[in-house]
Write a protein that holds these residues in place. Structure first.
Motif, mmCIF file in Angstrom:
data_model
loop_
_atom_site.group_PDB
_atom_site.id
_atom_site.type_symbol
_atom_site.label_atom_id
_atom_site.label_comp_id
_atom_site.label_asym_id
_atom_site.label_seq_id
_atom_site.Cartn_x
_atom_site.Cartn_y
_atom_site.Cartn_z
ATOM 1 N N THR A 237 45.984 57.779 -0.240
ATOM 2 C CA THR A 237 45.631 58.681 -1.343
ATOM 3 C C THR A 237 44.971 57.871 -2.447
ATOM 4 O O THR A 237 45.621 57.392 -3.383
ATOM 5 C CB THR A 237 46.886 59.395 -1.868
ATOM 6 N N PHE A 238 43.667 57.750 -2.348
ATOM 7 C CA PHE A 238 42.914 56.854 -3.219
ATOM 8 C C PHE A 238 43.189 57.131 -4.701
ATOM 9 O O PHE A 238 43.372 56.190 -5.479
ATOM 10 C CB PHE A 238 41.426 57.037 -2.923
ATOM 11 N N GLY A 239 43.236 58.352 -5.089
ATOM 12 C CA GLY A 239 43.391 58.714 -6.493
ATOM 13 C C GLY A 239 44.733 58.351 -7.087
ATOM 14 O O GLY A 239 44.911 58.467 -8.304
ATOM 15 N N SER A 240 45.673 57.882 -6.277
ATOM 16 C CA SER A 240 46.992 57.479 -6.767
ATOM 17 C C SER A 240 47.131 55.971 -6.931
ATOM 18 O O SER A 240 48.188 55.489 -7.322
ATOM 19 C CB SER A 240 48.084 57.972 -5.802
ATOM 20 N N TYR A 241 46.072 55.238 -6.629
ATOM 21 C CA TYR A 241 46.129 53.779 -6.627
ATOM 22 C C TYR A 241 45.268 53.175 -7.726
ATOM 23 O O TYR A 241 44.148 53.650 -7.992
ATOM 24 C CB TYR A 241 45.633 53.230 -5.287
ATOM 25 N N ASP A 242 45.801 52.119 -8.340
ATOM 26 C CA ASP A 242 44.960 51.256 -9.155
ATOM 27 C C ASP A 242 44.066 50.445 -8.216
ATOM 28 O O ASP A 242 44.528 49.969 -7.164
ATOM 29 C CB ASP A 242 45.800 50.294 -9.988
ATOM 30 N N MET A 243 42.824 50.279 -8.609
ATOM 31 C CA MET A 243 41.877 49.553 -7.772
ATOM 32 C C MET A 243 41.374 48.324 -8.519
ATOM 33 O O MET A 243 41.135 48.362 -9.732
ATOM 34 C CB MET A 243 40.693 50.438 -7.400
ATOM 35 N N SER A 244 41.212 47.241 -7.780
ATOM 36 C CA SER A 244 40.787 45.986 -8.391
ATOM 37 C C SER A 244 39.748 45.289 -7.531
ATOM 38 O O SER A 244 39.670 45.519 -6.321
ATOM 39 C CB SER A 244 41.983 45.043 -8.566
ATOM 40 N N TRP A 245 39.012 44.422 -8.198
ATOM 41 C CA TRP A 245 38.165 43.454 -7.513
ATOM 42 C C TRP A 245 38.694 42.062 -7.845
ATOM 43 O O TRP A 245 38.973 41.757 -9.006
ATOM 44 C CB TRP A 245 36.719 43.567 -7.988
ATOM 45 N N TYR A 246 38.852 41.267 -6.812
ATOM 46 C CA TYR A 246 39.221 39.864 -6.939
ATOM 47 C C TYR A 246 38.094 39.033 -6.337
ATOM 48 O O TYR A 246 37.272 39.528 -5.573
ATOM 49 C CB TYR A 246 40.513 39.562 -6.177
#
Length: 118
Positions: A27-36
């Protein structure tokens, strides 16, 4: 679960790239997303993070003012717009999805190479 990064490549100093990370299987909309990003011999470092709603983001000190993270919760995609690129931005860039909800959910993409060189 899949996180598929794209958009990496070779760019000259001062140039721009836009990375994309297409997510599926959660469920993409429930996750914090980051770039490392990571270079050989060094620890993976946080480049940018955006919360699940898209209402807030934060950046690593070395990219502030040059990089912008954004997300489209309808397309299940997170982006990283990289401007004024420098040779020291050369690294493998990884997409990360994170959620702390009763337990930790932590997913990674396979990475995309960004090389800044003349």
């Amino acid at each position: 679960v899949q996180l598929v990064e794209s958009g990496g490549g070779l760019v000259q100093p001062g140039g721009s790239l836009r990375l994309s990370c297409a997510a599926s299987g959660f469920t993409f909309g429930s996750y914090d997303m980051s770039w490392y990003r990571q270079v050989p011999g060094k620890e993976r470092e946080l480049v940018a993070r955006i919360i699940s709603s898209g209402g807030s983001s934060k950046y690593g000190g070395s990219v502030k003012g040059r990089f912008t993270i954004s997300r489209d919760n309808l397309k299940n995609t997170v982006y990283l717009q990289m401007n004024s690129l420098k040779p020291e931005d050369t690294a493998v860039y990884f997409c990360n999805a994170y959620r702390d909800y009763y337990k930790i959910y932590d997913y990674w993409g396979q990475g995309t190479q960004v090389t800044v060189s003349s």
